[in-house]
Design a protein around this motif. Sequence first.
Motif, PDB file in Angstrom:
ATOM      1  N   GLY A   3       0.809  -1.205   0.000  1.00 43.61           N
ATOM      2  CA  GLY A   3       0.000   0.000   0.000  1.00 43.61           C
ATOM      3  C   GLY A   3       0.847   1.261   0.000  1.00 43.61           C
ATOM      4  N   ALA A  11       1.370  -0.456  -7.866  1.00 46.44           N
ATOM      5  CA  ALA A  11       0.277  -1.154  -7.185  1.00 46.44           C
ATOM      6  C   ALA A  11      -0.503  -2.058  -8.128  1.00 46.44           C
ATOM      7  CB  ALA A  11      -0.680  -0.137  -6.557  1.00 46.44           C
ATOM      8  N   ILE A  12      -0.597  -1.657  -9.387  1.00 42.62           N
ATOM      9  CA  ILE A  12      -1.407  -2.384 -10.368  1.00 42.62           C
ATOM     10  C   ILE A  12      -0.578  -2.573 -11.634  1.00 42.62           C
ATOM     11  CG2 ILE A  12      -3.549  -2.362 -11.711  1.00 42.62           C
ATOM     12  CD1 ILE A  12      -4.622  -0.307  -9.680  1.00 42.62           C
ATOM     13  N   PHE A  63      -9.999   1.501   2.420  1.00 41.02           N
ATOM     14  CA  PHE A  63      -8.625   1.160   2.091  1.00 41.02           C
ATOM     15  C   PHE A  63      -7.761   2.402   2.270  1.00 41.02           C
ATOM     16  CE2 PHE A  63     -11.113  -2.141   0.248  1.00 41.02           C
ATOM     17  CZ  PHE A  63     -10.332  -3.276   0.406  1.00 41.02           C
ATOM     18  N   ASP A  66      -6.931   5.119  -0.383  1.00 40.12           N
ATOM     19  CA  ASP A  66      -7.989   5.600  -1.261  1.00 40.12           C
ATOM     20  C   ASP A  66      -7.880   7.113  -1.409  1.00 40.12           C
ATOM     21  OD1 ASP A  66     -10.194   5.748  -2.898  1.00 40.12           O
ATOM     22  OD2 ASP A  66     -11.520   4.678  -1.536  1.00 40.12           O
ATOM     23  N   ARG A  89      -3.711  -1.814   3.694  1.00 40.89           N
ATOM     24  CA  ARG A  89      -3.185  -1.934   2.323  1.00 40.89           C
ATOM     25  C   ARG A  89      -4.318  -1.653   1.343  1.00 40.89           C
ATOM     26  NH1 ARG A  89      -1.477  -7.447   4.114  1.00 40.89           N
ATOM     27  NH2 ARG A  89      -3.225  -7.978   2.816  1.00 40.89           N
ATOM     28  N   GLY A  90      -3.930  -1.220   0.162  1.00 41.80           N
ATOM     29  CA  GLY A  90      -4.908  -0.986  -0.886  1.00 41.80           C
ATOM     30  C   GLY A  90      -5.286   0.476  -1.007  1.00 41.80           C
ATOM     31  N   ALA A  94      -9.134  -0.938  -5.136  1.00 42.18           N
ATOM     32  CA  ALA A  94      -8.903  -2.060  -4.224  1.00 42.18           C
ATOM     33  C   ALA A  94      -9.113  -3.414  -4.889  1.00 42.18           C
ATOM     34  CB  ALA A  94      -9.810  -1.933  -3.005  1.00 42.18           C
ATOM     35  N   GLU A  97      -5.907  -3.929  -6.630  1.00 43.95           N
ATOM     36  CA  GLU A  97      -4.734  -3.864  -5.764  1.00 43.95           C
ATOM     37  C   GLU A  97      -4.712  -4.958  -4.698  1.00 43.95           C
ATOM     38  OE1 GLU A  97      -4.041   0.156  -4.218  1.00 43.95           O
ATOM     39  OE2 GLU A  97      -5.514   0.812  -5.694  1.00 43.95           O
ATOM     40  N   GLN A  98      -5.850  -5.179  -4.074  1.00 41.13           N
ATOM     41  CA  GLN A  98      -5.953  -6.133  -2.973  1.00 41.13           C
ATOM     42  C   GLN A  98      -7.204  -6.996  -3.156  1.00 41.13           C
ATOM     43  OE1 GLN A  98      -3.647  -6.553  -0.632  1.00 41.13           O
ATOM     44  NE2 GLN A  98      -2.421  -4.895  -1.471  1.00 41.13           N
ATOM     45  N   LEU A 102     -10.469  -7.611  -0.420  1.00 40.68           N
ATOM     46  CA  LEU A 102     -11.798  -7.118  -0.769  1.00 40.68           C
ATOM     47  C   LEU A 102     -12.792  -8.267  -0.884  1.00 40.68           C
ATOM     48  CD1 LEU A 102     -13.670  -4.794  -1.461  1.00 40.68           C
ATOM     49  CD2 LEU A 102     -12.934  -5.012  -3.840  1.00 40.68           C
TER      50      LEU A 102
END
Length: 114
Positions: A3, A11-12, A63, A66, A89-90, A94, A97-98, A102
């Motif tokens: 995160g 992240a992505i 998250f 955000d 995290r995230g 989300a 990312e996570q 989620l």
Amino acid sequence: MDGLYKLPEDAIDRDDILTNVMHYWLTGTAGSSARLYYETLFKYDPSVENKEISTVPTGVAVFQKDTMLPIRRFAERDHKIIHWSEFKRGGHFAALEQPVLLMNDIKKFFGSFK
């Protein structure tokens, strides 16, 4: 990913970012998808109190990274919050990312209706 990232592609995956952007671009829905952000920034008037509280059972997953973090007392003022989770995290995306965090939180929320 913990995160703590500086660039979106930290992240992505870049291909996932491009795929996401292309869905909006090719379907011509980028403007309508951004409406929520426009209204939040320019049309929200906190001095107008919503007299009707939503009775729909609502779950919130917060998250840490955000773009706009909800404030629980304000969310509870207008909604029937029955599930509130906060994650270290995230971020804004989300689900990309996570996804496991989620997904497990969504299962927990809907599992409470059994």
